[in-house]
Design a protein around this motif. Structure first.
Motif, short mmCIF file in Angstrom:
data_model
loop_
_atom_site.label_atom_id
_atom_site.label_comp_id
_atom_site.label_asym_id
_atom_site.label_seq_id
_atom_site.Cartn_x
_atom_site.Cartn_y
_atom_site.Cartn_z
N ALA A 171 -0.65 6.75 3.64
CA ALA A 171 -1.33 8.02 3.41
C ALA A 171 -2.28 7.95 2.22
N ALA A 172 -2.07 6.99 1.33
CA ALA A 172 -2.95 6.83 0.16
C ALA A 172 -4.16 5.96 0.47
N CYS A 173 -4.20 5.38 1.67
CA CYS A 173 -5.31 4.50 2.07
C CYS A 173 -6.41 5.30 2.76
N ASP A 174 -7.59 4.72 2.79
CA ASP A 174 -8.76 5.42 3.35
C ASP A 174 -8.87 5.26 4.86
N VAL A 175 -8.59 4.07 5.36
CA VAL A 175 -8.66 3.78 6.80
C VAL A 175 -7.33 3.18 7.19
N ARG A 176 -6.75 3.66 8.29
CA ARG A 176 -5.39 3.26 8.65
C ARG A 176 -5.34 2.75 10.09
N TYR A 177 -5.01 1.48 10.24
CA TYR A 177 -4.85 0.86 11.55
C TYR A 177 -3.38 0.52 11.74
N ALA A 178 -2.94 0.49 13.00
CA ALA A 178 -1.57 0.08 13.30
C ALA A 178 -1.56 -0.84 14.51
N ALA A 179 -0.74 -1.87 14.46
CA ALA A 179 -0.50 -2.69 15.64
C ALA A 179 0.29 -1.87 16.65
N SER A 180 0.15 -2.20 17.91
CA SER A 180 0.84 -1.45 18.96
C SER A 180 2.36 -1.58 18.86
N ASN A 181 2.84 -2.60 18.15
CA ASN A 181 4.29 -2.78 18.01
C ASN A 181 4.87 -2.03 16.82
N THR A 182 4.07 -1.22 16.13
CA THR A 182 4.55 -0.52 14.94
C THR A 182 5.47 0.63 15.32
N VAL A 183 6.57 0.73 14.58
CA VAL A 183 7.51 1.85 14.73
C VAL A 183 7.59 2.56 13.38
N PHE A 184 7.23 3.84 13.37
CA PHE A 184 7.17 4.62 12.14
C PHE A 184 8.36 5.56 12.03
N SER A 185 8.64 5.96 10.79
CA SER A 185 9.59 7.06 10.57
C SER A 185 9.40 7.60 9.16
N ILE A 186 9.31 8.93 9.07
CA ILE A 186 9.39 9.60 7.76
C ILE A 186 10.89 9.77 7.51
N LYS A 187 11.48 8.81 6.87
CA LYS A 187 12.93 8.59 6.92
C LYS A 187 13.73 9.35 5.86
N GLU A 188 13.06 9.96 4.91
CA GLU A 188 13.75 10.42 3.71
C GLU A 188 14.88 11.41 3.96
N VAL A 189 14.73 12.33 4.93
CA VAL A 189 15.81 13.31 5.12
C VAL A 189 17.10 12.63 5.56
N ASP A 190 17.01 11.46 6.14
CA ASP A 190 18.21 10.74 6.56
C ASP A 190 18.98 10.15 5.37
N VAL A 191 18.36 10.10 4.20
CA VAL A 191 19.08 9.64 3.00
C VAL A 191 19.24 10.78 2.00
N GLY A 192 19.01 12.03 2.46
CA GLY A 192 19.35 13.19 1.66
C GLY A 192 18.30 13.67 0.69
N LEU A 193 17.03 13.39 0.93
CA LEU A 193 16.00 13.90 0.03
C LEU A 193 14.73 14.21 0.77
N ALA A 194 13.87 14.97 0.13
CA ALA A 194 12.53 15.21 0.65
C ALA A 194 11.63 14.08 0.15
N ALA A 195 10.76 13.58 1.00
CA ALA A 195 9.84 12.51 0.61
C ALA A 195 9.06 12.96 -0.63
N ASP A 196 9.02 12.09 -1.65
CA ASP A 196 8.48 12.55 -2.94
C ASP A 196 7.44 11.62 -3.56
N ILE A 197 6.94 10.63 -2.79
CA ILE A 197 6.00 9.67 -3.39
C ILE A 197 4.60 9.81 -2.79
#
Length: 280
Positions: free
Chosen positions: A127-153
């Protein structure tokens, strides 16, 4: 991809820095991300660089996110008094935030090439980068709630200003479910999905970097600076600021060089930017 040459003194134990193309810096994460701040601040002062590509050197993942054992030890050695303990924890979070923000702070465009597992911290970085590409094999997750916090970085601060589909963003952030590269493109997190894995997406990112590196460095630097200003200000504030900015930058010799090259049908050459201030 072209053969890389090193940028002397820029690499660290966990970050490999090279120059695979003229005026292109390639930052490859070997293991730990906390050195990004020093590396990007150094690159920001390097006058031979015009564009940066950020990738993972690991074949199967971009980043699996924050180390759980490290997360569990964040409070070790802190004060027992609640107010002081809170201030100390806040300082740690601000330090992590500054590390990721160094990517955005860099005056040169940063293209990120994600592949494989890209959890938690990966989203902060991207999110801090200007242009963002991903390979088709990429698996994403905004994972923070699963460890008990709101994403903070950076994820929750930047993604609402990036995403074109806020409903989908909220779904991903609340559920922490995995989502594909195609869904990331639908969200607006990435602008391009490249078929394949690390090598293919990195090649695509370097191709774009090569194109950007041929442009006027004054024009490209100013464009990034004004785009970030526009994100955080009203339209009129940005128009007024741009008028002041270009009142100076329109005097660049790069414009005359471009006009000359168009008339003579030759490739333009631009002078180095010289040493830049820490922050524009």
């Amino acid at each position: 991809m072209s053969e890389s040459s090193p940028l002397p003194g820029f690499s660290t134990e966990f970050l490999k820095i090279s120059s695979p193309e003229p005026h292109v810096a390639l930052v490859e994460i070997l293991q730990c991300w906390t050195g990004l701040s020093k590396v990007f601040d150094n690159i920001s002062r390097e006058p031979t660089v015009r564009v940066v590509v950020l990738a993972s050197a690991l074949p199967r993942l971009f980043s699996a996110g924050i180390d759980l054992s490290a997360l569990g030890g964040l409070a070790d050695g802190l004060s027992d008094e609640p107010a002081r303990r809170a201030l100390q924890l806040r300082d740690q979070v601000l330090s992590f935030q500054s590390c990721i923000t160094s990517i955005e702070r860099c005056p040169y465009p940063v293209i990120v090439a994600a592949h494989g597992i890209a959890y938690g911290l990966s989203i902060d970085i991207m999110a801090a980068c200007d242009v963002r590409y991903a390979a088709s094999n990429t698996v994403f997750s905004i994972k923070e709630v699963d460890v008990g916090l709101a994403a903070d970085i950076g994820t929750l601060a930047r993604l609402p200003k990036i995403a074109g589909n806020h409903s989908l963003l909220h779904e991903f952030a609340y559920s922490a479910r995995d989502f594909s590269a195609a869904e990331a493109e639908k969200l607006g997190l990435v602008s391009r999905v490249v078929q394949g894995g690390r090598d293919e997406v990195l090649t695509a990112a370097l191709q774009t970097a090569r194109t950007i590196a041929t442009k006027s460095p004054i024009a490209v630097l100013g464009t990034k600076h004004l785009l970030l200003h526009a994100r955080d200000h009203t339209v009129q504030e940005n128009l007024d600021y741009t008028a002041t900015w270009n009142g100076v930058m329109l005097q660049t010799a790069d414009m005359q060089q471009l006009i000359k090259s168009m008339k003579t049908k030759t490739k333009p050459t631009f002078a180095p930017l010289g040493k830049l201030p820490f922050k524009l």
